[in-house]
Design a protein around this motif. Structure first.
Motif, short mmCIF file in Angstrom:
data_model
loop_
_atom_site.label_atom_id
_atom_site.label_comp_id
_atom_site.label_asym_id
_atom_site.label_seq_id
_atom_site.Cartn_x
_atom_site.Cartn_y
_atom_site.Cartn_z
N ASP A 1 -1.60 25.10 -0.61
CA ASP A 1 -0.49 24.19 -0.83
C ASP A 1 -0.54 23.08 0.21
O ASP A 1 -0.20 23.28 1.37
CB ASP A 1 0.84 24.95 -0.72
N GLN A 2 -1.01 21.91 -0.24
CA GLN A 2 -1.18 20.80 0.70
C GLN A 2 0.14 20.12 0.97
O GLN A 2 0.79 19.63 0.04
CB GLN A 2 -2.16 19.79 0.10
N GLN A 3 0.52 20.03 2.22
CA GLN A 3 1.78 19.39 2.57
C GLN A 3 1.61 17.90 2.82
O GLN A 3 2.59 17.16 2.82
CB GLN A 3 2.36 20.04 3.81
N VAL A 4 0.38 17.47 3.09
CA VAL A 4 0.08 16.06 3.31
C VAL A 4 -1.06 15.70 2.36
O VAL A 4 -2.11 16.35 2.37
CB VAL A 4 -0.33 15.79 4.77
N LYS A 5 -0.81 14.69 1.55
CA LYS A 5 -1.80 14.35 0.52
C LYS A 5 -2.24 12.91 0.63
O LYS A 5 -1.41 12.00 0.72
CB LYS A 5 -1.20 14.59 -0.88
N GLN A 6 -3.54 12.72 0.59
CA GLN A 6 -4.11 11.39 0.48
C GLN A 6 -4.89 11.39 -0.82
O GLN A 6 -5.95 12.00 -0.91
CB GLN A 6 -5.01 11.09 1.68
N ASN A 7 -4.32 10.78 -1.82
CA ASN A 7 -4.86 10.91 -3.17
C ASN A 7 -6.06 10.04 -3.47
O ASN A 7 -6.72 10.23 -4.49
CB ASN A 7 -3.75 10.65 -4.19
N SER A 8 -6.33 9.07 -2.60
CA SER A 8 -7.50 8.23 -2.80
C SER A 8 -8.59 8.66 -1.85
O SER A 8 -8.48 8.45 -0.64
CB SER A 8 -7.16 6.76 -2.56
N PRO A 9 -9.68 9.25 -2.35
CA PRO A 9 -10.75 9.67 -1.45
C PRO A 9 -11.51 8.49 -0.85
O PRO A 9 -12.09 8.61 0.22
CB PRO A 9 -11.69 10.51 -2.32
N SER A 10 -11.47 7.35 -1.53
CA SER A 10 -12.20 6.20 -1.01
C SER A 10 -11.51 4.91 -1.41
O SER A 10 -10.75 4.85 -2.38
CB SER A 10 -13.64 6.20 -1.52
N LEU A 11 -11.82 3.87 -0.62
CA LEU A 11 -11.26 2.54 -0.85
C LEU A 11 -12.27 1.52 -0.35
O LEU A 11 -12.82 1.67 0.74
CB LEU A 11 -9.94 2.38 -0.08
N SER A 12 -12.49 0.49 -1.15
CA SER A 12 -13.44 -0.55 -0.76
C SER A 12 -12.73 -1.89 -0.81
O SER A 12 -12.09 -2.23 -1.81
CB SER A 12 -14.64 -0.54 -1.72
N VAL A 13 -12.82 -2.65 0.29
CA VAL A 13 -12.17 -3.96 0.35
C VAL A 13 -13.13 -4.98 0.94
O VAL A 13 -14.12 -4.63 1.61
CB VAL A 13 -10.87 -3.95 1.16
N GLN A 14 -12.81 -6.24 0.72
CA GLN A 14 -13.62 -7.33 1.25
C GLN A 14 -13.12 -7.69 2.65
O GLN A 14 -11.91 -7.65 2.93
CB GLN A 14 -13.49 -8.53 0.30
N GLU A 15 -14.06 -8.05 3.50
CA GLU A 15 -13.70 -8.50 4.84
C GLU A 15 -12.66 -9.61 4.77
O GLU A 15 -12.76 -10.53 3.95
CB GLU A 15 -14.95 -9.00 5.57
N GLY A 16 -11.64 -9.50 5.66
CA GLY A 16 -10.61 -10.53 5.69
C GLY A 16 -9.41 -10.22 4.82
O GLY A 16 -8.33 -10.79 5.02
N ARG A 17 -9.59 -9.31 3.84
CA ARG A 17 -8.47 -8.97 2.96
C ARG A 17 -7.68 -7.82 3.56
O ARG A 17 -8.03 -7.26 4.61
CB ARG A 17 -9.00 -8.57 1.58
N ILE A 18 -6.61 -7.45 2.88
CA ILE A 18 -5.76 -6.37 3.36
C ILE A 18 -6.26 -5.02 2.84
O ILE A 18 -6.68 -4.92 1.68
CB ILE A 18 -4.28 -6.58 2.97
N SER A 19 -6.25 -4.02 3.70
CA SER A 19 -6.53 -2.64 3.27
C SER A 19 -5.20 -1.88 3.31
O SER A 19 -4.47 -1.97 4.30
CB SER A 19 -7.50 -1.95 4.23
N ILE A 20 -4.93 -1.16 2.24
CA ILE A 20 -3.70 -0.34 2.19
C ILE A 20 -4.10 1.09 1.89
O ILE A 20 -4.66 1.39 0.83
CB ILE A 20 -2.72 -0.86 1.13
N LEU A 21 -3.81 1.96 2.83
CA LEU A 21 -4.10 3.38 2.66
C LEU A 21 -2.79 4.14 2.52
O LEU A 21 -1.85 3.90 3.28
CB LEU A 21 -4.90 3.92 3.86
N ASN A 22 -2.75 5.03 1.57
CA ASN A 22 -1.50 5.72 1.24
C ASN A 22 -1.53 7.20 1.57
O ASN A 22 -2.60 7.83 1.58
CB ASN A 22 -1.20 5.54 -0.24
#
Lengths: 114, 113
Positions: A1-22
Motif C-alpha cells: 500500500d503506497q502512501q506516496v505516489k509518483q505516477n509519472s515514471p519519466s518526464l522529458s522537457v526542453q532546456e529552458g522550459r518548465i519541468s513539473i513533477l507531481n
C-alpha cells in the motif's frame, strides 16, 4: 500500500522550459514533504521541502506547491537545465509518533534535452 | 564538512553468507537512518537510531537483519544469512535532530547470488 505516489515514471522537457513533477499522498498525518534528486550511483540529495502549514516554498529555480485538500504536491523547475536530469523522489514524514522516517515515492526520471 | 559515508560501495555474496554494511554519519548528527531500495521500487525505511538507541525499527524485514550503533557514532547493518530478495541498494542517512533534513550517503549495492 503506497502512501506516496509518483505516477509519472519519466518526464522529458526542453532546456529552458518548465519541468513539473507531481506527487500524491494518502496519509493525512503527513505534515512535512521533501523532494530529493538522485544521480546514478549516488545517494539522494536534498532539494527542497515544505511544511504542511505552507502552500508554497521557493528556492531559486525550484518551487514546491502543496495542496493539502487534494493531498497533492508538485515541484516546478524553471528554467530547466540539462544538469537537472536525474531521478526526483518525493518524500513525506509525520511529526507524530516519535520517528521522522521518510516515506518515498518511486521516483520520476527527468530528462532535460539541450 | 564530510558527508555521510558508507562502506563498501558494492558487495556481491552467495546466498546464505553474511554481510556487514557500515555507515558513518555526519559528525555531530545524533539521528541515523537506514533505508533500502530494491530494484525498480521505492526507497523504504528500515530503522532509525537516536544516538545508540533504536527509536524505530518497524521497517526491518525480519530477524536476519541486525543493526547496531555502539557508542552512538557509526552504525553497522548485518544480514545473516543473506537471501536473494535482500539484493538492493542500502542507504544510510543522518540528521542533527529528528525534524531536520536527512542527508544521505552514496549507498551500498548488495547483490546476493
Amino acid at each position: 500500500d503506497q502512501q506516496v505516489k509518483q505516477n509519472s515514471p519519466s518526464l522529458s522537457v526542453q532546456e529552458g522550459r518548465i519541468s513539473i513533477l507531481n506527487c500524491d499522498y494518502t496519509n493525512s498525518m503527513f505534515d512535512y514533504f521533501l523532494w530529493y534528486k538522485k544521480y546514478p550511483a549516488e545517494g539522494p540529495t536534498f532539494l527542497i521541502s515544505i511544511s504542511s502549514i505552507k502552500d508554497k516554498n521557493e528556492d531559486g529555480r525550484f518551487t514546491v506547491f502543496l495542496n493539502k485538500s487534494a493531498k497533492h504536491l508538485s515541484l516546478h523547475i524553471v528554467p530547466s537545465q540539462p544538469g537537472d536530469s536525474a531521478v526526483y523522489f518525493c518524500a513525506a514524514s509525520t511529526s507524530q509518533g516519535g520517528s521522522e522516517k521518510l516515506v518515498f515515492g518511486k521516483g520520476t526520471k527527468l530528462t532535460v534535452n539541450p | 564538512e564530510a558527508g555521510v559515508t558508507q562502506f563498501p560501495s558494492h558487495s556481491v555474496i552467495e546466498k546464505g553468507q553474511t554481510v556487514t554494511l557500515r555507515c558513518d554519519p555526519i559528525s555531530g548528527h545524533d539521528n541515523l537512518y537506514w533505508y533500502r531500495r530494491v530494484m525498480g521500487k521505492e526507497i523504504k525505511f528500515l530503522l532509525h537510531f537516536v544516538k545508540e538507541s533504536k527509536q524505530d525499527e518497524s521497517g526491518m524485514p525480519n530477524n536476519r537483519f541486525l543493526a547496531e550503533r555502539t557508542g552512538g557514532t557509526y552504525s553497522t547493518l548485518k544480514v545473516q544469512p543473506a537471501e536473494l530478495e535482500d539484493s538492493g541498494v542500502y542507504f544510510c542517512a543522518s540528521s542533527q535532530s529528528g525534524l531536520d533534513t536527512q542527508y544521505f550517503g552514496p549507498g551500498t549495492r548488495l547483490t546476493v547470488l
